[in-house]
Write an enzyme that holds these catalytic residues in place. Structure first.
Site, short mmCIF file in Angstrom:
data_model
loop_
_atom_site.label_atom_id
_atom_site.label_comp_id
_atom_site.label_asym_id
_atom_site.label_seq_id
_atom_site.Cartn_x
_atom_site.Cartn_y
_atom_site.Cartn_z
N SER A 1 0.81 -1.22 0.00
CA SER A 1 0.00 0.00 0.00
C SER A 1 0.84 1.27 0.00
O SER A 1 0.34 2.34 -0.33
CB SER A 1 -0.94 0.01 1.20
OG SER A 1 -0.22 0.15 2.42
N LYS B 1 1.20 4.74 6.82
CA LYS B 1 0.64 5.57 5.75
C LYS B 1 1.33 6.93 5.78
O LYS B 1 2.14 7.23 6.65
CB LYS B 1 -0.87 5.78 5.92
CG LYS B 1 -1.71 4.51 6.01
CD LYS B 1 -1.78 3.76 4.70
CE LYS B 1 -2.65 2.50 4.85
NZ LYS B 1 -2.57 1.64 3.63
#
Length: 262
Positions: free
Chosen positions: A52, A114
């Site tokens: 991701s 993230k």
């Protein structure tokens, strides 16, 4: 009748032996305490299991997250236990563009990573795959074509861009398709105590564009922060697991060892 003596093989430990054992126990406890303190207060290693955050972080990267930049809270502990949230000690807010490690709101035993793009008070929206913060577009500069890897070792053609946030921070992102399901989102105002985070692999990231109920992050509570991802200290291509054991050494990505996270 003669007296009988009972002879025992047991010998009481001398005072010197007890003193030595106590000293060793104290030394062991001190070592454990130092390790626990270092992981809890200075830095902690983590492993990247998904794609991701490609191309910034690859599957198989081992990274180190620094604890001190954002202060300390329950999420900072190296073992996750349930404690009442009482704010953060020496707390500070991340900067836009920081790559952060945090406890996933859906299951705090899981650590996710993230990139922070929205701070409290910011208005964040995706429009046709382009990020807007407070109505200012993050610029995108084409940077060639690459291969994005998924969790099963499969690869897919990806377009690489250099994204520059309104505060001037630049980093690479992947886009695998136009008009992806998360390319257009409603404008969200980030509330106090929350962050808006995105994965750099924009078409393969369950981040703040996806609710916790649907497997994403939603708006991330600042109290869930563990630390800032600062460096990749090692990396190994997990695809080598399907190859003969004697070839596994070739899976080490030496060029990624001890590199900074941008």
């Amino acid at each position: 009748m003669s007296d009988k003596k009972v002879v025992s093989d047991h010998k009481d430990a001398s005072p010197g032996q007890w003193s030595s054992w106590r000293a060793q126990a104290v030394q062991l406890a001190a070592i454990v305490a130092v390790v626990f303190l270092a992981k809890g207060a200075i830095a902690e290693p983590f492993y990247v299991p998904s794609g991701s955050m490609e191309p910034t972080l690859l599957i198989g990267d081992a990274l180190v997250a620094s604890k001190f930049p954002y202060g300390y809270g329950a999420a900072s502990l190296p073992i996750q236990i349930t404690l009442p949230e009482t704010g953060r000690l020496f707390g500070d807010t991340p900067k836009r563009g920081d790559v952060v490690v945090f406890r996933w709101p859906g299951d705090r035993s899981q650590a996710w990573v993230k990139r922070v793009v929205g701070l409290p008070g910011d208005r964040v929206q995706m429009r046709q795959g382009q990020l807007f913060i407070n109505d200012h577009a993050a610029t995108l500069k084409p940077d060639g074509v690459a291969q994005a890897e998924d969790d099963r070792g499969n690869t897919e053609r990806a377009y690489r861009f250099i994204e520059t946030l309104p505060n001037g921070v630049s980093h690479a992102i992947f886009k695998m398709r136009d008009n992806g399901r998360l390319d257009n989102t409603p404008e969200v105002t980030v509330p106090p105590g929350k962050l808006f985070v995105l994965g750099d692999n924009r078409d393969n990231s369950a981040d703040s564009r996806v609710s916790v109920r649907d497997g994403g992050v939603g708006l991330l509570p600042i109290d869930n922060l563990i630390g800032r991802a600062d460096a990749v200290v090692g990396s190994w291509d997990l695809g080598m697991r399907n190859q003969p054991v004697w070839t596994w050494l070739s899976g080490f990505r030496l060029a990624r060892f001890f590199t900074s996270v941008h």
